[in-house]
Design a protein around this motif. Structure first.
Motif, short mmCIF file in Angstrom:
data_model
loop_
_atom_site.label_atom_id
_atom_site.label_comp_id
_atom_site.label_asym_id
_atom_site.label_seq_id
_atom_site.Cartn_x
_atom_site.Cartn_y
_atom_site.Cartn_z
N SER A 156 0.91 -1.11 0.04
CA SER A 156 -0.08 0.04 0.07
C SER A 156 0.97 1.33 -0.03
O SER A 156 2.14 1.26 0.03
CB SER A 156 -0.95 0.07 1.16
N ALA A 157 0.30 2.46 -0.20
CA ALA A 157 1.02 3.70 -0.17
C ALA A 157 1.44 3.92 0.86
O ALA A 157 2.63 4.37 1.29
CB ALA A 157 0.33 4.83 -0.87
N ALA A 158 0.96 3.38 2.19
CA ALA A 158 1.25 3.80 3.64
C ALA A 158 2.17 2.74 4.03
O ALA A 158 2.59 2.80 5.31
CB ALA A 158 0.15 3.81 4.44
N GLN A 159 2.77 1.84 3.28
CA GLN A 159 3.53 0.74 3.75
C GLN A 159 4.72 1.04 4.45
O GLN A 159 5.29 0.56 5.69
CB GLN A 159 4.03 -0.37 2.75
N PHE A 160 5.41 2.25 4.02
CA PHE A 160 6.68 2.72 4.59
C PHE A 160 6.63 4.07 5.40
O PHE A 160 7.59 4.54 5.69
CB PHE A 160 7.80 3.07 3.17
N ARG A 161 5.40 4.14 6.05
CA ARG A 161 5.07 5.58 6.64
C ARG A 161 6.09 5.46 8.00
O ARG A 161 6.56 6.66 8.42
CB ARG A 161 3.53 5.80 6.74
N SER A 162 6.06 4.33 8.49
CA SER A 162 6.78 4.05 9.71
C SER A 162 8.31 4.39 9.64
O SER A 162 9.13 4.84 10.51
CB SER A 162 6.82 2.86 10.46
N THR A 163 8.85 4.56 8.55
CA THR A 163 10.46 4.82 7.88
C THR A 163 10.49 6.47 8.33
O THR A 163 11.68 6.78 8.57
CB THR A 163 10.60 4.44 6.71
N LEU A 164 9.51 6.90 7.95
CA LEU A 164 9.58 8.47 8.25
C LEU A 164 9.36 9.18 9.72
O LEU A 164 8.24 8.84 10.16
CB LEU A 164 8.43 9.10 7.47
N PRO A 165 10.50 9.83 10.23
CA PRO A 165 10.31 10.47 11.55
C PRO A 165 9.40 11.54 11.37
O PRO A 165 9.23 12.05 10.15
CB PRO A 165 11.59 10.81 11.96
#
Length: 394
Positions: A156-165
């Motif tokens: 999903s588009a949000a899959q790597f959100r957690s990588t972003l502080p």
């Protein structure tokens, strides 16, 4: 939008010729919702170069707004192959390539692109703390629905959100003063860089501008200049390397596929974060708090700042290309036709890092947006390296 066109065109070219190389495997059932291709008749004779040409251009001309340049190139090359190939080989190759192109285009129609077009109206928040239209065009934000496009490999588009502080908060007091020291440091860095920028940094900012619709003003006239996009720049760079290293059509198609796929997912992930945070651009706060007449060295794109999408896709591309093709020196000439000359790099990562820093030199991104964008791009590139299989050996 350009990354989408390149991706589907590269898929068509790769899928059409991978059947001719026993070391390559199809991406069907790997890419999201891509079914298996048409039955391939291996008893016939084919020309791999012609297949790749027809599959790519048939797909590309159905996805661009103007077909003229693609058709002119296509017809010129078809005439060459028709005059130099056996009639049966020519016809077999064209027929197979067209079948694959149709299958890929039907797949592209299901990615929600057509559904979100015309629904791009974005209303900026009625708050000075969030993104606002920027000079000199003050355009409304573009592609605010892009995160709803179907990604090709990520879930999903949000899959790597957690990588972003979380980015540094922009806060103002009742007097309108910016009061967060962390944010003020980032803002001041962009401004100071613009005051002290040297000729090399300015060249880098302009070289990697990659704004496909740059705007210039001459008196009362507004002129739009079409240039290469970020995705086009990276694919052109790989194409140069491919010719330099004398890669086969199979090796080249594999590289184009993998880098275009990573960049397409990279843009989708970046846009998810951009419209989640709606982060303000340097030009808005610098004009508000430091210099009311300040302008960046390059035009500020019409969408929120965080993270830097150029940093995301450049890092994703470099991660994928380095993994597949290793490290070696090359010359990038993607901007040569636009009067920017060429640049020499020791490896893909060096090119990527320079592309990322160009956004600070250009005055359109804070350092956080760049550095954290690199984190996301590296993560997406690593994900593609692990999950996408194009060779039986990997």
């Amino acid at each position: 939008v350009a990354a989408r066109r390149y991706f589907y065109s590269c898929v068509a070219a790769y899928e059409a010729i991978q059947v001719l190389d026993s070391n390559l495997i199809s991406t069907s059932s790997q890419f999201n919702q891509l079914d298996s291709m048409e039955f391939f008749d291996a008893t016939l004779n084919y020309c791999a170069d012609l297949i790749a040409l027809v599959a790519y251009t048939s797909t590309a001309k159905s996805l661009v707004y103007r077909e003229d340049s693609i058709n002119a190139f296509r017809e010129r090359k078809l005439a060459y192959y028709k005059n130099n190939l056996n009639k049966d080989i020519f016809n077999n190759s064209v027929e197979w390539a067209e079948k694959v192109s149709i299958r890929v285009l039907n797949w592209a129609k299901t990615d929600t692109f057509e559904q979100i077009r015309g629904r791009d109206l974005y209303l900026a928040k009625n708050s000075p703390l969030f993104w606002q239209p920027t000079p000199s065009e003050y355009m409304q934000a573009i592609e605010p629905q892009w995160m709803h496009i179907r990604p090709n490999l990520i879930d999903s588009a949000a899959q790597f959100r957690s990588t972003l502080p979380e980015p540094a908060a922009y806060e103002i007091n009742e007097s309108g003063e910016s009061i967060n020291p962390e944010f003020n440091k980032l803002m001041r860095e962009v401004y100071n860089e613009s005051q002290d920028i040297d000729s090399q940094e300015l060249l880098i900012a302009r070289y990697w501008d990659d704004n496909p619709n740059s705007t210039f003003h001459y008196g009362h006239a507004t002129i739009k200049v079409l240039k290469v996009s970020p995705a086009g720049h990276w694919l052109s760079m790989f194409s140069t390397v491919s010719r330099q290293k004398k890669y086969s059509i199979f090796h080249s198609a594999e590289g184009m596929l993998r880098v275009s796929a990573a960049m397409f997912d990279g843009f989708i992930g970046a846009w998810d974060a951009k419209y989640l945070y709606e982060y303000i651009r340097p030009v808005t706060v610098i004009r508000r708090h430091i210099d009311s007449a300040w302008l960046p060295a390059i035009e500020t794109p019409a969408f929120p700042e965080y993270p830097s999408a150029h940093s995301v896709v450049s890092s994703a591309a470099a991660t994928v290309l380095t993994n597949i093709f290793g490290e070696y020196e090359f010359i990038d000439s993607a901007e040569n036709e636009f009067g920017m000359g060429t640049r020499k790099f020791s490896n893909f990562r060096e090119a990527s890092d320079e592309a990322c820093m160009s956004r600070l030199y250009g005055g359109i991104h804070f350092r956080e947006g760049i550095e954290y964008g690199k984190l996301v791009g590296n993560a997406i590139g690593a994900f593609h390296n692990e999950k996408l299989k194009t060779r039986k050996s990997n």
